[in-house]
Design a protein around this motif. Structure first.
Motif, short mmCIF file in Angstrom:
data_model
loop_
_atom_site.label_atom_id
_atom_site.label_comp_id
_atom_site.label_asym_id
_atom_site.label_seq_id
_atom_site.Cartn_x
_atom_site.Cartn_y
_atom_site.Cartn_z
N TYR A 61 0.82 -1.22 0.00
CA TYR A 61 0.00 0.00 0.00
C TYR A 61 0.84 1.26 0.00
O TYR A 61 2.03 1.23 0.35
CB TYR A 61 -0.93 0.03 1.23
CG TYR A 61 -0.27 -0.48 2.50
CD1 TYR A 61 0.62 0.30 3.20
CD2 TYR A 61 -0.53 -1.77 2.96
CE1 TYR A 61 1.23 -0.17 4.36
CE2 TYR A 61 0.07 -2.26 4.10
CZ TYR A 61 0.96 -1.45 4.80
OH TYR A 61 1.58 -1.93 5.93
N LEU A 92 0.00 5.79 0.63
CA LEU A 92 -1.03 6.80 0.91
C LEU A 92 -0.39 8.17 1.02
O LEU A 92 0.64 8.33 1.70
CB LEU A 92 -1.72 6.47 2.25
CG LEU A 92 -2.79 7.49 2.62
CD1 LEU A 92 -4.11 7.14 1.95
CD2 LEU A 92 -2.98 7.58 4.12
N SER A 111 -3.06 11.24 5.91
CA SER A 111 -2.66 10.25 6.91
C SER A 111 -3.81 9.97 7.89
O SER A 111 -4.57 10.88 8.24
CB SER A 111 -1.44 10.79 7.67
OG SER A 111 -0.99 9.82 8.55
N GLY A 112 -3.90 8.70 8.31
CA GLY A 112 -4.96 8.30 9.24
C GLY A 112 -5.93 7.33 8.59
O GLY A 112 -6.93 6.93 9.20
N LEU A 113 -5.61 6.91 7.36
CA LEU A 113 -6.55 6.08 6.59
C LEU A 113 -6.12 4.63 6.42
O LEU A 113 -6.95 3.75 6.24
CB LEU A 113 -6.65 6.64 5.17
CG LEU A 113 -7.74 7.63 4.85
CD1 LEU A 113 -7.54 8.17 3.45
CD2 LEU A 113 -9.11 6.96 4.96
N THR A 117 -4.71 2.13 8.10
CA THR A 117 -5.12 1.02 8.98
C THR A 117 -6.55 0.60 8.62
O THR A 117 -6.83 -0.60 8.46
CB THR A 117 -5.07 1.47 10.47
OG1 THR A 117 -3.74 1.90 10.76
CG2 THR A 117 -5.49 0.33 11.39
N ASN A 152 10.91 1.04 8.24
CA ASN A 152 9.58 1.60 7.92
C ASN A 152 8.58 1.31 9.05
O ASN A 152 7.68 0.50 8.94
CB ASN A 152 9.08 1.05 6.58
CG ASN A 152 7.92 1.85 6.03
OD1 ASN A 152 7.31 2.66 6.75
ND2 ASN A 152 7.58 1.63 4.78
N ARG A 177 -1.70 -2.54 14.00
CA ARG A 177 -2.99 -1.99 14.42
C ARG A 177 -4.14 -2.75 13.75
O ARG A 177 -5.23 -2.84 14.31
CB ARG A 177 -3.04 -0.51 14.04
CG ARG A 177 -3.82 0.32 15.01
CD ARG A 177 -3.74 1.79 14.68
NE ARG A 177 -2.47 2.37 15.05
CZ ARG A 177 -1.60 2.90 14.20
NH1 ARG A 177 -1.84 2.95 12.92
NH2 ARG A 177 -0.48 3.39 14.63
C1 LIG Z 1 2.72 3.56 5.60
C2 LIG Z 1 1.57 4.49 5.20
C3 LIG Z 1 0.67 3.78 4.22
C4 LIG Z 1 0.79 4.89 6.47
O1 LIG Z 1 -0.46 5.53 6.16
P1 LIG Z 1 -1.33 6.27 7.32
O2 LIG Z 1 -2.70 6.47 6.89
O3 LIG Z 1 -0.56 7.45 7.74
O4 LIG Z 1 -1.30 5.16 8.45
P2 LIG Z 1 -2.23 4.94 9.73
O5 LIG Z 1 -3.47 4.21 9.37
O6 LIG Z 1 -1.33 4.28 10.72
O7 LIG Z 1 -2.65 6.38 10.24
C5 LIG Z 1 -1.75 7.31 10.84
C6 LIG Z 1 -2.07 7.53 12.33
O8 LIG Z 1 -3.45 7.51 12.58
C7 LIG Z 1 -3.76 6.75 13.78
N1 LIG Z 1 -4.71 5.67 13.40
C8 LIG Z 1 -5.11 5.37 12.13
N2 LIG Z 1 -6.05 4.41 12.15
C9 LIG Z 1 -6.23 4.07 13.43
C10 LIG Z 1 -7.09 3.13 14.07
N3 LIG Z 1 -7.96 2.35 13.40
N4 LIG Z 1 -7.02 3.03 15.42
C11 LIG Z 1 -6.15 3.80 16.11
N5 LIG Z 1 -5.32 4.72 15.54
C12 LIG Z 1 -5.37 4.87 14.24
C13 LIG Z 1 -2.46 6.28 14.33
O9 LIG Z 1 -2.14 7.09 15.43
C14 LIG Z 1 -1.43 6.48 13.22
O10 LIG Z 1 -0.23 7.07 13.56
P3 LIG Z 1 1.03 6.39 14.32
O11 LIG Z 1 1.30 5.04 13.70
O12 LIG Z 1 2.12 7.36 14.07
O13 LIG Z 1 0.59 6.31 15.75
C15 LIG Z 1 2.12 5.77 4.51
O14 LIG Z 1 2.98 6.45 5.39
C16 LIG Z 1 2.89 5.48 3.22
O15 LIG Z 1 2.31 5.47 2.15
N6 LIG Z 1 4.22 5.29 3.32
C17 LIG Z 1 5.05 5.08 2.12
C18 LIG Z 1 4.79 3.81 1.39
C19 LIG Z 1 4.98 2.60 2.26
O16 LIG Z 1 5.79 2.60 3.16
N7 LIG Z 1 4.23 1.55 1.97
C20 LIG Z 1 4.33 0.30 2.71
C21 LIG Z 1 5.18 -0.67 1.99
S1 LIG Z 1 4.34 -2.23 1.94
#
Ligand SMILES: CC(C)(COP(=O)(O)OP(=O)(O)OC[C@H]1O[C@@H](n2cnc3c(N)ncnc32)[C@H](O)[C@@H]1OP(=O)(O)O)[C@@H](O)C(=O)NCCC(=O)NCCS
Length: 178
Positions: free
Chosen positions: A109, A111, A116-118, A120, A146, A155
């Motif tokens: 994935y 995003l 950010s926040g989507l 999970t 990562n 999560r």
């Molecule tokens: C990795 C990546 C997809 C994360 O996306 P994201 O939406 O920011 O991730 P999250 O769903 O964790 O949301 C961010 C924050 O929201 C909160 N959150 C989101 N959904 C939640 C849930 N259901 N319950 C509780 N907290 C939640 C968390 O606090 C989280 O932050 P933290 O981990 O710093 O505490 C994004 O940074 C990205 O695209 N990175 C580059 C590409 C990559 O690394 N891909 C993976 C390779 S397989």
């Protein structure tokens, strides 16, 4: 497999986004430009595209090829790419199941950091739909540095399954039994 369009919530801003199979969207200029822009964001480009694009920017042609390839997966019933659309119906993220191996398939994935926040919640939605089509286990691989990606999987209730080597790189493997 008739994967569905559905709504997912952003945990941080509480907004609704659309989770949609790739073949549901058209290859318009706006859609391709949105994919191009997100894939050139520093963190995503560094993690996923720098090597593949040989250090050149991710181009609109890359976006077009990706979207065509993504649609093809559903046609061939062999891999499944989904986009996450914002309120303007533009893709700001993607998530995929990389094979049709029901016993154990890999997911991946990306995003936009502006949404950010989507992810999970997107992984949870993907697991729900995959289970309904008979997938038994899914796993994700995260580069050792990562931690954001590892937190997403943790999560979403994926469990640690050790480290693996792929193309001379080490990854954490996390998996879930559906
Ligand atoms: C990795 C990546 C997809 C994360 O996306 P994201 O939406 O920011 O991730 P999250 O769903 O964790 O949301 C961010 C924050 O929201 C909160 N959150 C989101 N959904 C939640 C849930 N259901 N319950 C509780 N907290 C939640 C968390 O606090 C989280 O932050 P933290 O981990 O710093 O505490 C994004 O940074 C990205 O695209 N990175 C580059 C590409 C990559 O690394 N891909 C993976 C390779 S397989």
């Amino acid at each position: 497999m008739n994967f569905r369009q559905s709504k997912i919530k952003n945990f941080i801003n509480n907004e609704d986004y659309t989770f949609v199979p790739a073949h549901f969207i058209d290859s318009t200029q706006d859609i391709l430009t949105s994919i191009e822009n997100v894939c050139n964001e520093a963190f995503i480009y560094e993690q996923l595209f720098k090597v593949r694009c040989k250090g050149e920017p991710y181009s609109i042609k890359n976006a077009e090829a990706f979207l065509d390839w993504a649609k093809e997966g559903f046609k061939k019933d062999s891999y499944y790419v989904f986009f996450i659309l914002n309120s303007s119906q533009l893709p700001i993220g993607a998530i995929d199941i990389k094979s049709n191996d029901k016993e154990e398939a890999e997911i991946g994935y990306w995003l936009s950091s502006f949404h950010s926040g989507l992810m999970t919640n997107a992984v949870i939605e993907l697991c729900k739909q995959a289970k309904s089509f008979g997938f038994k286990n899914l796993y994700g691989l995260c580069e050792l540095n990562n931690l954001k990606s590892k937190s997403v999987l943790k999560r979403a209730k994926f469990a640690d399954a050790g480290k693996i080597e792929r193309n001379q790189k080490s990854y954490y493997k996390l998996q879930i039994k559906l």
